[in-house]
Design an enzyme around this catalytic site. Structure first.
Site, PDB file in Angstrom:
ATOM      1  N   HIS A  59     -10.157  -4.712  -3.756  1.00 36.71           N
ATOM      2  CA  HIS A  59      -8.825  -4.970  -3.209  1.00 36.71           C
ATOM      3  C   HIS A  59      -8.930  -5.320  -1.731  1.00 36.71           C
ATOM      4  CE1 HIS A  59      -9.543  -0.597  -2.862  1.00 36.71           C
ATOM      5  NE2 HIS A  59      -8.724  -0.601  -1.811  1.00 36.71           N
TER       6      HIS A  59
ATOM      7  N   ASP B 130       0.854  -1.184   0.000  1.00 36.95           N
ATOM      8  CA  ASP B 130       0.000   0.000   0.000  1.00 36.95           C
ATOM      9  C   ASP B 130       0.893   1.239   0.000  1.00 36.95           C
ATOM     10  OD1 ASP B 130      -1.723   2.214   1.224  1.00 36.95           O
ATOM     11  OD2 ASP B 130      -3.177   0.592   1.063  1.00 36.95           O
TER      12      ASP B 130
END
EC number: 3.9.1.-
Length: 182
Positions: free
Chosen positions: A145, A76
């Site tokens: 996701h 991320d």
């Protein structure tokens, strides 16, 4: 029908109606050029940052080794924990709200990949992890996701709110699977 919308990170992503995510190549939601390119790109949107990453078209994103050919995994860009990874299907699904019972295996595979990535990075305390999805309209990117966060006990105060288990805006993978089964 595809529309553009701002979906986070200053990027535009394609927003589809619920049924568009599961439509085959050449469907009304895809441009003819994209649908004709290959069957693998049947549910690809060049305007979606995660579609581009999954298609290896974003050189700035390092993909982590993933044993599942239908998924990609990467870190991320704004980590909320020492280990914060995203597991993303190559096929474009807008978000978890549009999933059906026959896509439970996809979610299970995403969790399996998330655990494998954690293990590969020497983290095995799965009781101290958080794996889940933001729920629409709280999705920053309009592409399904799975957030894989560990250790969960090291989340900051704000991150504990953003990734609050089974809240209106974030649900665990287990909760999603349970809901899809019923």
């Amino acid at each position: 029908m595809m529309e553009e919308e701002e979906c986070g990170l200053g990027k535009s992503c394609a927003r589809s109606e619920p049924v568009a995510a599961a439509q085959p190549a050449g469907s009304p939601g895809e441009t003819p050029a994209v649908a004709a390119e290959s069957p693998e790109l049947a549910n690809y949107s060049s305007k979606c940052v995660f579609c581009r990453i999954a298609a290896h078209q974003d050189p700035g994103t390092e993909l982590l080794h993933c044993e599942n050919e239908d998924l990609v995994c990467f870190k991320d860009i704004k980590p909320a924990a020492p280990h914060h990874y995203l597991v993303v299907p190559k096929k474009h699904f807008e978000n978890c709200k549009y999933l059906k019972k026959d896509q439970i295996e996809l979610i299970e595979n995403m969790v399996t990949v998330g655990k494998a990535i954690l293990e590969r990075n020497n983290f095995t305390d799965f009781e101290n992890t958080r794996m889940g999805f933001h729920v629409s309209p709280f999705c920053s990117i309009a592409h399904l996701h799975l957030h894989v966060l560990a250790p969960a006990d090291q989340l900051s105060f704000m991150s504990r709110l953003v990734y609050r288990v089974n809240s209106y805006w974030f649900i665990t993978a287990d909760y999603l699977i349970e809901k899809l089964r019923t």
